[in-house]
Design an enzyme around this catalytic site. Structure first.
Site, PDB file in Angstrom:
ATOM      1  N   CYS A 160      -6.086  -6.274 -13.605  1.00 51.16           N
ATOM      2  CA  CYS A 160      -5.431  -4.694 -13.622  1.00 51.16           C
ATOM      3  C   CYS A 160      -6.028  -4.068 -12.153  1.00 51.16           C
ATOM      4  CB  CYS A 160      -6.039  -4.011 -14.691  1.00 51.16           C
ATOM      5  SG  CYS A 160      -5.460  -2.600 -14.882  1.00 51.16           S
ATOM      6  N   HIS A 193      -3.663  -7.088 -19.016  1.00 48.90           N
ATOM      7  CA  HIS A 193      -5.146  -7.307 -19.279  1.00 48.90           C
ATOM      8  C   HIS A 193      -5.061  -8.583 -20.326  1.00 48.90           C
ATOM      9  CE1 HIS A 193      -7.586  -3.910 -18.139  1.00 48.90           C
ATOM     10  NE2 HIS A 193      -6.226  -3.318 -18.206  1.00 48.90           N
ATOM     11  N   GLU A 215      -7.340 -10.495 -21.459  1.00 54.11           N
ATOM     12  CA  GLU A 215      -8.452 -10.389 -22.220  1.00 54.11           C
ATOM     13  C   GLU A 215      -8.035  -9.674 -23.726  1.00 54.11           C
ATOM     14  OE1 GLU A 215      -8.293  -8.557 -19.578  1.00 54.11           O
ATOM     15  OE2 GLU A 215      -9.399  -6.875 -19.683  1.00 54.11           O
TER      16      GLU A 215
END
Lengths: 199, 262
Positions: A80, A179, A181
């Site tokens: 990001c 993202h 994650e």
């Protein structure tokens, strides 16, 4: 050792949880020694480009990062805002950034779409990196997007009122606007691809 | 193209998900992290968790439960209830939440929105608001706080505009009238909201059958919808899986992230 740079406004713990889920041990890195000894460096990102650059400056790790990534060719993943600051400049805060990749970061056109972009968007990848990433949906939260000068740096693209760069790669340097994650199995798979690379 | 989001909402008491109707009569459903894992595996797009007693009990949010949920969920995770200041936000984010939802505290102290946005970025701050149809208000809706028990005298639309100006990155509008009724979202409310702010909006309150999701996504510009009862309420004869809902929406032309087999 995989080092996740831990600065106050970042979400390093979320990235660490995700890496643990796919079987990779990581350390939360706050000093130069941890960066110099890392095989992989991950720079998570939430918040603004200017604030992120300031955090890295205040931590005193900019020189160590440059040494590791540009000279030692340590594998690097920016997520990001961590990807956006790879470029020379961001329109956000009019921030001077790392400049490891040529180009700048621009704001989405709010007359075409709601800004920020928040949610799951489809990414298509160019099949030219050691990480095998399949076209899939990934989670984005961003008001700004990268405009790489060199088209060869573009690894993945998505569409939000126009095509934009969703992932970049040059040599040992990787970046994802989404993202990894927080993108369920699709994101974990890209993260596993990065953590599994060897120099 | 950006897809519409389905957000599973949990009201948590002592680490367990509960279910209320119009903010009352909570009954126990399941352990919060177990429920979160189940929703994650079913490919929910996002999870919101409210520690609904923290504010009333004047204590910090239940950080241990936040940590447990964060460790098993790899989609965005928002936490609210009992957030008093920037330091509470930091602890909650450090425990693994992506976003912080603020509601009653934002009405009492609006600067918490701008302080949070400055410290962590607007994308971290979700302004949640409970609104009740009130004909005497300019927009026809009034903001309530403290679990929808206390009227504030604030016009709902004026309040969300102010929230956006203060730096909220997303706004969740919960209709008290529709909450728990299973009669559908308040589409009129969402249309008013979408004309008034430019940040992403979340519709909340009223979903009972898949058609309600189709309606809010096709008849308004709302980008995300909160679902809870239809996913897991023991009071309902039929609960829907996330996969069923997504398949239904895709068949009806709503662009959502497909629930692929894992």
């Amino acid at each position: 050792m995989i080092a996740i740079i831990d600065y106050k406004a970042g979400n390093a713990p979320s990235v660490q949880h995700a890496a643990r889920r796919i079987g990779f041990d990581t350390v939360l890195a706050r000093d130069c020694g941890q960066i110099e000894n890392a095989s992989h460096i991950i720079l998570p990102g939430v918040g603004s480009a200017g604030a992120t650059m300031n955090s890295l400056r205040e931590m005193g790790i900019l020189g160590a990062l440059e040494g590791a990534v540009l000279r030692e060719r340590t594998l690097f993943l920016g997520i990001c805002v961590g990807m956006q600051i790879l470029f020379e400049r961001s329109e956000e805060d009019n921030a001077d950034c790392l400049g490891w990749l040529e180009g700048y970061v621009a704001r989405f056109d709010a007359s075409k779409n709601r800004v920020p972009q928040m949610g799951w968007n489809k990414v298509d990848f160019a099949n030219k990196t050691p990480i095998e990433a399949a076209s899939d949906f990934f989670y984005f939260v961003n008001s700004y997007y990268a405009r790489p000068h060199d088209r060869d740096d573009i690894w993945g693209v998505s569409d939000y009122g126009g095509v934009f760069t969703a992932a970049v790669r040059r040599g040992n340097i990787y970046g994802t606007q989404f993202h990894v994650e927080k993108s369920a199995s699709a994101g974990l798979s890209v993260l596993a691809g990065f953590c599994g690379l060897s120099n | 193209m950006l897809t519409k989001r389905l957000i599973a909402c949990f009201d948590v008491i002592n680490g367990r998900v509960t279910k209320a109707v119009q903010f009352q009569d909570n009954i126990d459903v399941a352990e919060a992290s177990e429920m979160a894992r189940k929703m994650y595996e079913e490919q929910i797009d996002e999870i919101i968790f409210f520690d609904i007693m923290a504010s009333a009990e004047k204590r910090m949010i239940d950080i241990e439960t936040v940590k447990k949920v964060a460790a098993c969920v790899f989609v965005p995770f928002t936490v609210g209830g009992g957030i008093r200041d920037v330091s509470d936000m930091y602890e909650t984010l450090k425990a693994g939440a992506e976003k912080i939802s603020i509601d009653s505290m934002a009405v009492r102290n609006p600067s918490i929105i701008s302080e949070g946005a400055k410290e962590f970025g607007s994308q971290c701050i979700v302004l949640s608001t409970q609104v009740l149809k009130t004909p005497s208000m300019p927009s026809g809706y009034e903001v309530y706080i403290d679990g929808a028990r206390t009227a504030t005298g604030l016009d709902a639309i004026e309040w969300i505009k102010r929230g956006e100006q203060l730096g909220a990155g997303e706004i969740c509008v919960n209709s008290i009238d529709c909450d728990g009724t299973l009669g559908g979202y308040d589409l009129n409310l969402m249309r008013l909201a979408e004309k008034s702010v430019s940040v992403p909006l979340i519709a909340s309150g009223g979903a009972g059958v898949p058609e309600h999701l189709k309606d809010v996504f096709t008849q308004t510009q709302t980008q995300a919808a909160i679902i809870s009862s239809m996913l897991y309420s023991p009071r309902l004869e039929k609960n829907y899986s996330v996969r069923e809902l997504k398949n239904y929406l895709l068949e009806n032309g709503v662009n959502v992230r497909p629930a692929t087999e894992i």
